[in-house]
Write an enzyme that holds these catalytic residues in place. Structure first.
Site, PDB file in Angstrom:
ATOM      1  N   GLU A  60       0.818  -1.215   0.000  1.00 16.16           N
ATOM      2  CA  GLU A  60       0.000   0.000   0.000  1.00 16.16           C
ATOM      3  C   GLU A  60       0.847   1.258   0.000  1.00 16.16           C
ATOM      4  O   GLU A  60       0.531   2.231  -0.703  1.00 16.16           O
ATOM      5  CB  GLU A  60      -0.948  -0.006   1.201  1.00 16.16           C
ATOM      6  CG  GLU A  60      -2.132  -0.944   1.079  1.00 16.16           C
ATOM      7  CD  GLU A  60      -1.782  -2.402   1.296  1.00 16.16           C
ATOM      8  OE1 GLU A  60      -2.590  -3.288   0.940  1.00 16.16           O
ATOM      9  OE2 GLU A  60      -0.679  -2.669   1.828  1.00 16.16           O
ATOM     10  N   HIS A 129      -9.994  -6.146   9.395  1.00 18.42           N
ATOM     11  CA  HIS A 129     -10.595  -5.986   8.071  1.00 18.42           C
ATOM     12  C   HIS A 129     -12.017  -5.430   8.157  1.00 18.42           C
ATOM     13  O   HIS A 129     -12.765  -5.528   7.194  1.00 18.42           O
ATOM     14  CB  HIS A 129     -10.646  -7.334   7.341  1.00 18.42           C
ATOM     15  CG  HIS A 129      -9.321  -7.986   7.125  1.00 18.42           C
ATOM     16  ND1 HIS A 129      -8.632  -8.615   8.134  1.00 18.42           N
ATOM     17  CD2 HIS A 129      -8.555  -8.102   6.014  1.00 18.42           C
ATOM     18  CE1 HIS A 129      -7.495  -9.108   7.649  1.00 18.42           C
ATOM     19  NE2 HIS A 129      -7.426  -8.803   6.370  1.00 18.42           N
TER      20      HIS A 129
END
Length: 338
Positions: A60, A129
């Site tokens: 990321e 998540h």
């Protein structure tokens, strides 16, 4: 109007903007051949080619940084970060680079970057998540934050975000991707910073965003059966925020409930409550109630997960409390403590 799913409306926005402007391109993990984990980018690789639909390594920090640099250089990248939880890996690029570049360049530079990501609970994906982290992005000057709740809003707001010259964090709730809604056939965009009155009412104002709007609309229908007229305002964009629409509604109803999935502590709901208290205190006939998630890590077990975030019954209980009926909702009482 055409009925389409939330994820298809997002794809339509990407297709139209990529067709309109060659500077628009997409990048992220698995967005090409796999079409993205939620199939938003499915088919874009075949249509636009690998030069404009770029699969990236699992980094990321790397591909968000690439997006920041491309935006500064004049492109309009749309970066997909699979979970908002993973955006934490790239916070230096987002907070110290993208958000500050216009200021640091004396107003000369632009960062027309969109970071698409998704958050929230509902799929039993546990604590790493499933978070609702919009308050982190909301707190950073220089970032715009968008959280649509319907396919129509998703398409119109994404098109506006791509055309915007500032970095936009575009947060999609995982439970909305397969929901259906009507979308205009003609080209359109929805300007950032305009709330939407999803339902008119006279007794109480309920402010929500993202998937919480769905639950709030269900709660409003239940309340109507009890003789309570609830006005539902979908903020749609947190930054810029259309607080004027909220104030106008509160001045009409005299009561305010704010529903968010994120934990109560330090949330956007707290800021909305503060602004209304500062600017429309004399219109309030009761203390503001915040309906929010409890201050805990999201559990893996689905039943426990549901207990940590507000459900329809909690929103109904919040409205009853603000109207003077403190009868508790079934389920999690902490979620409606005001």
């Amino acid at each position: 109007m055409t009925t389409m799913k939330f994820r298809d409306a997002l794809r339509a926005a990407l297709e139209e903007e990529m067709e309109r402007d060659d500077a628009v391109f997409c990048l992220g993990e698995g967005i090409g051949e796999r079409g993205g984990s939620y199939k938003v980018t499915e088919g874009l690789l075949a249509r636009f080619g690998a030069g404009r639909v770029r699969d990236t390594p699992l980094s990321e920090a790397g591909f968000v940084g690439l997006g920041v640099g491309a935006a500064i250089a004049g492109q309009r990248p749309v970066v997909e970060v699979l979970f908002i939880d993973f955006l934490l890996q790239a916070m230096d690029q987002v907070v110290n680079q993208a958000a500050k570049y216009r200021f640091m360049s004396g107003g000369e530079g632009r960062v027309p970057l969109v970071i698409r990501t998704q958050g929230g609970t509902g799929n039993s994906l546990a604590g790493q998540h499933s978070q609702s982290l919009e308050a982190l992005c909301y707190h950073i000057p220089g970032l715009k934050v968008v959280m649509p709740s319907t396919p129509r809003d998703a398409k119109g707001l994404l098109k506006a975000a791509i055309r915007d010259d500032d970095p936009v964090i575009f947060i999609e709730h995982k439970l909305l991707y397969l929901t259906d809604g009507e979308v205009p056939d003609e080209p359109y965009e929805i300007p950032l910073g305009q709330a939407d009155v999803k339902r008119s009412g006279s007794d109480v104002t309920i402010v929500a965003w993202s998937h919480m709007v769905t639950k709030t609309m269900q709660a409003a229908a239940e309340l109507e059966a009890e003789g309570v007229s609830a006005e539902v305002i979908d903020l749609r964009t947190l930054v810029p925020m259309d607080i004027a629409s909220v104030l106008a509604s509160v001045r009409k109803t005299g009561h305010l409930v704010i529903a968010q999935e994120a934990i109560k502590r330090g949330g956007v709901a707290s800021d909305v409550a503060a602004m209304v208290s500062e600017q429309a205190f004399v219109s309030l006939r009761a203390p503001i109630v915040r309906v929010a998630g409890i201050n805990t890590v999201i559990p893996f077990n689905l039943a426990l997960e549901k207990a940590t975030v507000p459900q329809v019954a909690d929103i109904v209980a919040g409205v009853r409390a603000v109207l003077g009926d403190p009868a508790p909702a079934a389920g999690e009482p902490e979620a409606v403590a005001g």
